[in-house]
Design an enzyme around this catalytic site. Structure first.
Site, PDB file in Angstrom:
ATOM      1  CG  ASP A  46      -1.895  -1.080   1.401  1.00 21.10           C
ATOM      2  OD1 ASP A  46      -1.488  -2.212   1.748  1.00 21.10           O
ATOM      3  OD2 ASP A  46      -3.079  -0.849   1.164  1.00 21.10           O
ATOM      4  CD  GLU A  71      -6.827   3.266   2.379  1.00 18.37           C
ATOM      5  OE1 GLU A  71      -6.842   2.780   1.233  1.00 18.37           O
ATOM      6  OE2 GLU A  71      -7.179   2.631   3.381  1.00 18.37           O
ATOM      7  CG  ASP A 133      -7.874   2.601  -2.101  1.00 15.84           C
ATOM      8  OD1 ASP A 133      -9.007   2.297  -1.705  1.00 15.84           O
ATOM      9  OD2 ASP A 133      -6.823   2.195  -1.542  1.00 15.84           O
ATOM     10  CB  ILE A 135      -3.600  -1.943  -2.006  1.00  7.60           C
ATOM     11  CG1 ILE A 135      -2.227  -2.162  -2.626  1.00  7.60           C
ATOM     12  CG2 ILE A 135      -4.388  -3.265  -1.990  1.00  7.60           C
ATOM     13  CD1 ILE A 135      -1.445  -3.326  -2.065  1.00  7.60           C
ATOM     14  CG  ASP A 136     -10.542  -0.397  -3.111  1.00  6.86           C
ATOM     15  OD1 ASP A 136     -10.711  -0.158  -1.892  1.00  6.86           O
ATOM     16  OD2 ASP A 136     -11.482  -0.649  -3.865  1.00  6.86           O
ATOM     17  CB  THR A 138      -5.564  -3.760   2.345  1.00  9.53           C
ATOM     18  OG1 THR A 138      -5.291  -2.492   1.720  1.00  9.53           O
ATOM     19  CG2 THR A 138      -4.306  -4.252   3.015  1.00  9.53           C
ATOM     20  CG  HIS A 232     -15.741  -3.884   3.969  1.00  9.19           C
ATOM     21  ND1 HIS A 232     -14.676  -4.034   3.120  1.00  9.19           N
ATOM     22  CD2 HIS A 232     -15.216  -3.812   5.218  1.00  9.19           C
ATOM     23  CE1 HIS A 232     -13.551  -4.030   3.818  1.00  9.19           C
ATOM     24  NE2 HIS A 232     -13.855  -3.916   5.096  1.00  9.19           N
ATOM     25  CB  SER A 256     -10.780  -4.311  -4.631  1.00  9.23           C
ATOM     26  OG  SER A 256     -10.867  -4.985  -5.876  1.00  9.23           O
ATOM     27  NE  ARG A 273     -18.526   0.078  -0.159  1.00  3.15           N
ATOM     28  CZ  ARG A 273     -17.525  -0.796  -0.250  1.00  3.15           C
ATOM     29  NH1 ARG A 273     -17.449  -1.613  -1.290  1.00  3.15           N
ATOM     30  NH2 ARG A 273     -16.594  -0.855   0.664  1.00  3.15           N
ATOM     31  CG  ASP A 285     -12.673   2.897  -0.447  1.00  2.00           C
ATOM     32  OD1 ASP A 285     -12.891   3.116   0.750  1.00  2.00           O
ATOM     33  OD2 ASP A 285     -11.708   2.216  -0.842  1.00  2.00           O
TER      34      ASP A 285
HETATM   35  N1  LIG Z   1     -17.124  -0.723   7.678  1.00  4.72           N
HETATM   36  C1  LIG Z   1     -16.909  -0.521   6.369  1.00  4.72           C
HETATM   37  N2  LIG Z   1     -17.942  -0.315   5.531  1.00  4.72           N
HETATM   38  C2  LIG Z   1     -17.730  -0.106   4.206  1.00  4.72           C
HETATM   39  N3  LIG Z   1     -16.505  -0.072   3.630  1.00  4.72           N
HETATM   40  C3  LIG Z   1     -15.467  -0.252   4.448  1.00  4.72           C
HETATM   41  C4  LIG Z   1     -15.598  -0.504   5.831  1.00  4.72           C
HETATM   42  N4  LIG Z   1     -14.359  -0.648   6.357  1.00  4.72           N
HETATM   43  C5  LIG Z   1     -13.500  -0.488   5.328  1.00  4.72           C
HETATM   44  N5  LIG Z   1     -14.168  -0.266   4.193  1.00  4.72           N
HETATM   45  C6  LIG Z   1     -13.628   0.035   2.881  1.00  4.72           C
HETATM   46  O1  LIG Z   1     -13.879  -1.032   1.972  1.00  4.72           O
HETATM   47  C7  LIG Z   1     -12.796  -1.027   1.067  1.00  4.72           C
HETATM   48  C8  LIG Z   1     -12.714  -2.321   0.341  1.00  4.72           C
HETATM   49  O2  LIG Z   1     -13.891  -2.398  -0.410  1.00  4.72           O
HETATM   50  P1  LIG Z   1     -14.609  -3.821  -0.656  1.00  4.72           P
HETATM   51  O3  LIG Z   1     -15.410  -4.098   0.568  1.00  4.72           O
HETATM   52  O4  LIG Z   1     -15.443  -3.567  -1.868  1.00  4.72           O
HETATM   53  O5  LIG Z   1     -13.512  -4.803  -0.857  1.00  4.72           O
HETATM   54  C9  LIG Z   1     -11.590  -0.776   1.932  1.00  4.72           C
HETATM   55  O6  LIG Z   1     -10.587  -0.181   1.145  1.00  4.72           O
HETATM   56  P2  LIG Z   1      -9.038  -0.517   1.478  1.00  4.72           P
HETATM   57  O7  LIG Z   1      -8.852  -1.961   1.308  1.00  4.72           O
HETATM   58  O8  LIG Z   1      -8.345   0.352   0.453  1.00  4.72           O
HETATM   59  O9  LIG Z   1      -8.782  -0.032   2.898  1.00  4.72           O
HETATM   60  C10 LIG Z   1     -12.119   0.215   2.949  1.00  4.72           C
HETATM   61  O10 LIG Z   1     -11.861   1.567   2.588  1.00  4.72           O
HETATM   62 MG   LIG Z   2     -10.112   1.252  -0.500  1.00  6.81          MG
HETATM   63 MG   LIG Z   3      -6.577   1.106   0.276  1.00  3.13          MG
HETATM   64 MG   LIG Z   4      -7.321   0.695   3.826  1.00  4.60          MG
END
Ligand SMILES: Nc1ncnc2c1ncn2[C@@H]1O[C@H](COP(=O)(O)O)[C@@H](OP(=O)(O)O)[C@H]1O
Ligand SMILES: [Mg+2]
Ligand SMILES: [Mg+2]
Ligand SMILES: [Mg+2]
Length: 351
Positions: A46, A71, A133, A135-136, A138, A232, A256, A273, A285
């Site tokens: 990242d 980020e 971002d 790494i979206d 992670t 998420h 992601s 979402r 994001d």
């Molecule tokens: N409680 C939450 N609700 C929604 N999104 C969240 C979350 N906690 C983290 N995320 C976000 O969800 C992203 C990943 O998206 P997805 O769920 O589609 O894989 C994460 O990005 P990062 O991995 O860049 O931190 C983070 O920003």
């Molecule tokens: Mg992200």
């Molecule tokens: Mg990220």
């Molecule tokens: Mg993150």
């Protein structure tokens, strides 16, 4: 086409960063992973990606008003016990730069920290702001699953270009069995600029093709994407929306913004979402994924049908959640969302 230079530099930066991420994901060390103050994970990849992309953008597009909304920040890397991590990140960045051949230099640890910290911009409605971002997904990256390097450009509050590098996304539609060897290459690069359409190519830059969202008009033939992580997105709510809409297929859960890319090329017709109560979505994001889908003919909105507003700083202020689909299905989807949310609030009030 407008923003041609910016788009080609963004693609170059994201492709370079993909090499760094693939190298780290292949041989992930225990010490490569840290936990941030918000308990979310962050890795040397990242940080390395953010430093690399920030460096390439500033080097290739000189500007006295460079602004990057990203980020990560270098706070944790400046601590006494992060010396090893910072050294590893700097080595990774320099090793990746040297694979490119156009940069005959190496960055110091201070250069890396400064490059990461150039991502502190608040963005906003005026001027140009890169949105990154590094790494979206992670969590997906750590699991060896999907993740995306997501880079977009805001100009006067509007997303005008976006690049999504998805190193683990197969070139064939996600969820489809492998047919023949040609089809099983892995690693996709989506790119889009306002009015320029949405293009998919392999990570090595070959075979660029215009993509378009699924034209499915019948929900019974549609499938939907949602976050892999139940933390998420409210999976229960999505499934009741899908049921109301008449979707038969089970959800395709991947990490992601690769979900935006897969939807833009028609692998599935819907993305739902719905973060849990109190979560605020960040612009990094969604900015790149949004334009990749919009330029592929898709529609991205919040639960009330409002377009996403990227001009208000580092956060997206939206109603309840994000829904994505094609023009035909959006009216039906909005109705199903409205009904499901009404039911959810009624059942909550009877508790
Ligand atoms: N409680 C939450 N609700 C929604 N999104 C969240 C979350 N906690 C983290 N995320 C976000 O969800 C992203 C990943 O998206 P997805 O769920 O589609 O894989 C994460 O990005 P990062 O991995 O860049 O931190 C983070 O920003
Ligand atoms: Mg992200
Ligand atoms: Mg990220
Ligand atoms: Mg993150």
């Amino acid at each position: 086409m407008a923003y041609e230079r910016e788009l080609s530099v963004a693609k170059k930066a994201a492709s370079l960063a993909s090499r760094l991420c693939q190298k780290v994901q292949k041989a992930l060390l225990q010490s490569d992973v840290q936990s941030k103050s918000d308990k979310s994970p962050v890795t040397v990849a990242d940080y390395g990606t953010q430093a690399l992309i920030s460096f390439v953008l500033q080097r290739e597009i000189p500007s006295d008003s460079f602004s990057l909304v990203a980020e990560e920040d270098s706070g944790d890397l400046r601590k006494e016990d992060s010396k090893e991590i910072l050294k590893r990140i700097t080595e990774l960045v320099n090793a990746t730069l040297s694979t490119d051949g156009t940069y005959n230099l190496s960055l110091s640890e201070d250069d890396v920290l400064a490059a990461i910290d150039s991502g502190k911009s608040k963005g906003g409605p005026h001027g140009r702001h890169w949105v990154l971002d590094p790494i979206d997904g992670t969590k997906g990256f750590l699991r060896g699953d999907q993740y995306a390097i997501a880079l977009a450009l805001l100009d006067e509050g509007k997303v005008v270009l976006g690049v999504l590098a998805c190193p683990n996304l197969p070139s064939r539609p996600i969820g489809e069995p492998e047919k023949h060897s040609l089809q099983n290459s892995v690693g996709c690069l989506f790119s889009a600029s306002i009015g320029g359409g949405s293009v998919l190519q392999l990570l090595d830059g070959s075979s660029p093709t215009k993509v378009h969202v699924s034209t499915t008009e019948n929900p019974a033939e549609a499938s939907f994407f949602e976050s892999y992580e139940a933390a998420h997105s409210m999976h229960g709510l999505s499934s009741s929306i899908a049921k109301k809409l008449g979707v038969q297929a089970p959800p395709v859960r991947i990490d992601s913004q690769a979900k935006y890319g897969a939807l833009a090329r028609g692998d599935g017709a819907i993305y739902l979402r719905f973060p849990h109560q109190g979560y605020r979505e960040k612009i990094w994001d969604h900015a790149a994924g949004y334009i990749v889908v919009a330029e592929a003919g898709g529609v991205v909105s919040d639960a009330s049908g409002n377009p996403l507003d990227f001009s208000r700083g580092r956060y997206l202020d939206l109603d309840t959640g994000i829904i994505v689909t094609n023009q035909k299905l959006m009216p039906l989807l909005l109705n199903a969302v409205r009904e499901a949310l009404k039911e959810q609030s009624q059942s909550a009030s009877t508790l």
